[in-house]
Design an enzyme around this catalytic site. Structure first.
Site, PDB file in Angstrom:
ATOM      1  N   ASN A   5       0.872  -1.180   0.000  1.00  0.00           N
ATOM      2  CA  ASN A   5       0.000   0.000   0.000  1.00  0.00           C
ATOM      3  C   ASN A   5       0.910   1.232   0.000  1.00  0.00           C
ATOM      4  O   ASN A   5       1.494   1.567   1.025  1.00  0.00           O
ATOM      5  CB  ASN A   5      -0.883  -0.039   1.259  1.00  0.00           C
ATOM      6  CG  ASN A   5      -1.737   1.206   1.408  1.00  0.00           C
ATOM      7  OD1 ASN A   5      -1.771   2.057   0.520  1.00  0.00           O
ATOM      8  ND2 ASN A   5      -2.414   1.324   2.537  1.00  0.00           N
ATOM      9  N   TRP A   6       1.007   1.852  -1.150  1.00  0.00           N
ATOM     10  CA  TRP A   6       1.927   2.994  -1.269  1.00  0.00           C
ATOM     11  C   TRP A   6       1.367   4.253  -0.613  1.00  0.00           C
ATOM     12  O   TRP A   6       2.061   5.259  -0.506  1.00  0.00           O
ATOM     13  CB  TRP A   6       2.232   3.280  -2.756  1.00  0.00           C
ATOM     14  CG  TRP A   6       2.953   2.177  -3.475  1.00  0.00           C
ATOM     15  CD1 TRP A   6       3.350   0.970  -2.955  1.00  0.00           C
ATOM     16  CD2 TRP A   6       3.364   2.170  -4.847  1.00  0.00           C
ATOM     17  NE1 TRP A   6       3.979   0.227  -3.917  1.00  0.00           N
ATOM     18  CE2 TRP A   6       3.997   0.929  -5.087  1.00  0.00           C
ATOM     19  CE3 TRP A   6       3.246   3.085  -5.906  1.00  0.00           C
ATOM     20  CZ2 TRP A   6       4.519   0.599  -6.343  1.00  0.00           C
ATOM     21  CZ3 TRP A   6       3.762   2.749  -7.145  1.00  0.00           C
ATOM     22  CH2 TRP A   6       4.394   1.518  -7.362  1.00  0.00           C
ATOM     23  N   LYS A   7       0.120   4.212  -0.214  1.00  0.00           N
ATOM     24  CA  LYS A   7      -0.549   5.379   0.395  1.00  0.00           C
ATOM     25  C   LYS A   7      -0.349   6.606  -0.504  1.00  0.00           C
ATOM     26  O   LYS A   7      -0.261   6.460  -1.710  1.00  0.00           O
ATOM     27  CB  LYS A   7      -0.056   5.587   1.830  1.00  0.00           C
ATOM     28  CG  LYS A   7      -0.190   4.285   2.649  1.00  0.00           C
ATOM     29  CD  LYS A   7      -0.011   4.463   4.117  1.00  0.00           C
ATOM     30  CE  LYS A   7      -0.179   3.108   4.801  1.00  0.00           C
ATOM     31  NZ  LYS A   7      -0.060   3.173   6.255  1.00  0.00           N
ATOM     32  N   HIS A  93      -9.466   0.830   4.872  1.00  0.00           N
ATOM     33  CA  HIS A  93      -8.181   1.007   5.555  1.00  0.00           C
ATOM     34  C   HIS A  93      -8.390   1.903   6.779  1.00  0.00           C
ATOM     35  O   HIS A  93      -9.216   2.814   6.752  1.00  0.00           O
ATOM     36  CB  HIS A  93      -7.159   1.636   4.603  1.00  0.00           C
ATOM     37  CG  HIS A  93      -5.778   1.627   5.177  1.00  0.00           C
ATOM     38  ND1 HIS A  93      -5.346   2.584   6.056  1.00  0.00           N
ATOM     39  CD2 HIS A  93      -4.755   0.749   5.028  1.00  0.00           C
ATOM     40  CE1 HIS A  93      -4.089   2.293   6.418  1.00  0.00           C
ATOM     41  NE2 HIS A  93      -3.718   1.193   5.804  1.00  0.00           N
ATOM     42  N   GLU A  95      -6.812   4.306   7.883  1.00  0.00           N
ATOM     43  CA  GLU A  95      -6.666   5.752   7.623  1.00  0.00           C
ATOM     44  C   GLU A  95      -7.940   6.315   6.988  1.00  0.00           C
ATOM     45  O   GLU A  95      -8.317   7.457   7.239  1.00  0.00           O
ATOM     46  CB  GLU A  95      -5.431   5.986   6.733  1.00  0.00           C
ATOM     47  CG  GLU A  95      -4.153   5.828   7.554  1.00  0.00           C
ATOM     48  CD  GLU A  95      -2.963   5.292   6.786  1.00  0.00           C
ATOM     49  OE1 GLU A  95      -2.962   5.347   5.546  1.00  0.00           O
ATOM     50  OE2 GLU A  95      -2.016   4.798   7.449  1.00  0.00           O
ATOM     51  N   GLU A 165      -4.980  -5.151  10.520  1.00  0.00           N
ATOM     52  CA  GLU A 165      -3.960  -4.127  10.728  1.00  0.00           C
ATOM     53  C   GLU A 165      -4.261  -3.396  12.036  1.00  0.00           C
ATOM     54  O   GLU A 165      -5.089  -2.472  12.054  1.00  0.00           O
ATOM     55  CB  GLU A 165      -3.975  -3.116   9.579  1.00  0.00           C
ATOM     56  CG  GLU A 165      -3.708  -3.706   8.217  1.00  0.00           C
ATOM     57  CD  GLU A 165      -3.191  -2.656   7.246  1.00  0.00           C
ATOM     58  OE1 GLU A 165      -2.102  -2.847   6.724  1.00  0.00           O
ATOM     59  OE2 GLU A 165      -3.878  -1.629   7.034  1.00  0.00           O
ATOM     60  N   GLY A 171       2.656   2.319  10.764  1.00  0.00           N
ATOM     61  CA  GLY A 171       3.562   3.457  10.613  1.00  0.00           C
ATOM     62  C   GLY A 171       4.250   3.875  11.900  1.00  0.00           C
ATOM     63  O   GLY A 171       4.837   4.948  11.972  1.00  0.00           O
ATOM     64  N   SER A 211       3.817  -2.023  10.309  1.00  0.00           N
ATOM     65  CA  SER A 211       5.275  -1.995  10.556  1.00  0.00           C
ATOM     66  C   SER A 211       6.002  -3.267  10.127  1.00  0.00           C
ATOM     67  O   SER A 211       6.984  -3.671  10.747  1.00  0.00           O
ATOM     68  CB  SER A 211       5.570  -1.674  12.028  1.00  0.00           C
ATOM     69  OG  SER A 211       5.120  -0.364  12.341  1.00  0.00           O
ATOM     70  N   GLY A 232       3.006  -1.078   4.264  1.00  0.00           N
ATOM     71  CA  GLY A 232       3.019   0.348   3.946  1.00  0.00           C
ATOM     72  C   GLY A 232       4.430   0.806   3.623  1.00  0.00           C
ATOM     73  O   GLY A 232       4.930   0.622   2.516  1.00  0.00           O
ATOM     74  N   GLY A 233       5.107   1.377   4.625  1.00  0.00           N
ATOM     75  CA  GLY A 233       6.426   1.977   4.427  1.00  0.00           C
ATOM     76  C   GLY A 233       7.416   1.110   3.663  1.00  0.00           C
ATOM     77  O   GLY A 233       8.096   1.582   2.743  1.00  0.00           O
TER      78      GLY A 233
END
Ligand code: 13P
Length: 251
Positions: A5-7, A93, A95, A165, A171, A211, A232-233
């Site tokens: 997920n590149w957000k 998600h 977010e 998640e 994150g 993470s 993510g990251g």
């Protein structure tokens, strides 16, 4: 499965370049062992699907609206993302839930909609730190599953990927311990078994997210209840290729 997920990161030009690198570095042999999905920003989907066309790397969107067309300023329909070459879509998600107020009811509408047009949903669930500390984790997950999946048939469940998640792990660098992840995901699988039967629950793919890094993924993905990761990251650089290799060892 390993999904990235590149957000809201990477411009179209950067996305094109990075997708090209992934296509070069993730071999067909790896892709025969692990399903790999990348989810760029909506503005970059076109660039990414163009580069990945002809490879076995899937592209997903990070969000979707539940109508094909209409007066919904700022939204993108499933039909549109499908036309751009997406096969998958992330729904609910944390977010989206926290920053944009998305509810379980909306998650449910989106889920019915995307299944109707043959997009594969990755439905996200997870508790906040406060909910966990108040002993509400199971209640929260149960509500997210029961309300999110309301009216979903047995046949449709087979198309759905669930991503657990925990919000406190997203994150933050604080990854869930294998015990915490296994406990929560075992609970989710048990709930699916209650709603859809044991076989369906065993078939259902449940990913962990929060993470994930090459240094902690091996232990997580070796757990019985974890079928892969939503990253993510670490999906934004070469670590992603490492994660795919780690998942392949456990396939
Ligand atoms: P991080 O891997 O950056 O914690 O993000 C997880 C996530 O939200 C994936 O959807």
């Amino acid at each position: 499965m390993v999904a990235g997920n590149w957000k809201m990161n990477k411009t179209p030009a950067e996305s094109r370049l990075f997708a090209g690198k992934l296509a070069d570095e993730i071999s067909d042999e790896l892709l025969s062992q692990v399903d790999v999905v990348v989810c760029p920003s909506t503005s970059c989907i076109d660039a990414v699907t163009e580069v990945l066309r002809g490879t076995r790397i899937f592209t997903g969107a990070q969000n979707v609206f539940y109508e094909d067309f209409g007066a919904y300023t700022g939204e993108t329909s499933g039909l549109m993302i499908k036309d751009l070459g997406c096969s998958h879509v992330i729904i609910g998600h944390s977010e989206r839930r926290q920053v944009f107020g998305e509810t379980n009811e909306e998650v449910n509408k989106k889920l019915h909609y995307v299944l109707g047009i043959d997009l594969i949903p990755i439905v996200c669930i997870g508790e906040t730190l406060e909910e966990r500390e108040n002993g509400e984790m199971e209640n929260v997950l149960e509500r997210q599953i029961r309300e999110g999946l309301r009216g979903i048939s047995h046949k449709e469940l087979d198309q759905i990927i669930i991503a657990y998640e925990p919000v406190w792990a997203i994150g933050t660098g604080v990854v869930a311990t294998p015990e915490q992840a296994d406990e929560a995901m075992g609970f989710v699988r048990g709930l699916i078994a209650e709603l859809y039967g044991k076989d369906a629950a065993e078939r259902c793919r449940i990913l962990y997210g929060g993470s994930i890094k090459p240094g902690n993924f091996d232990e997580l993905v070796s757990l019985e209840n974890i079928d892969g990761g939503l990253v993510g990251g670490a999906s934004l650089d070469e670590s992603f290729v490492e994660l795919v290799k780690i998942a392949a060892k456990h396939s």
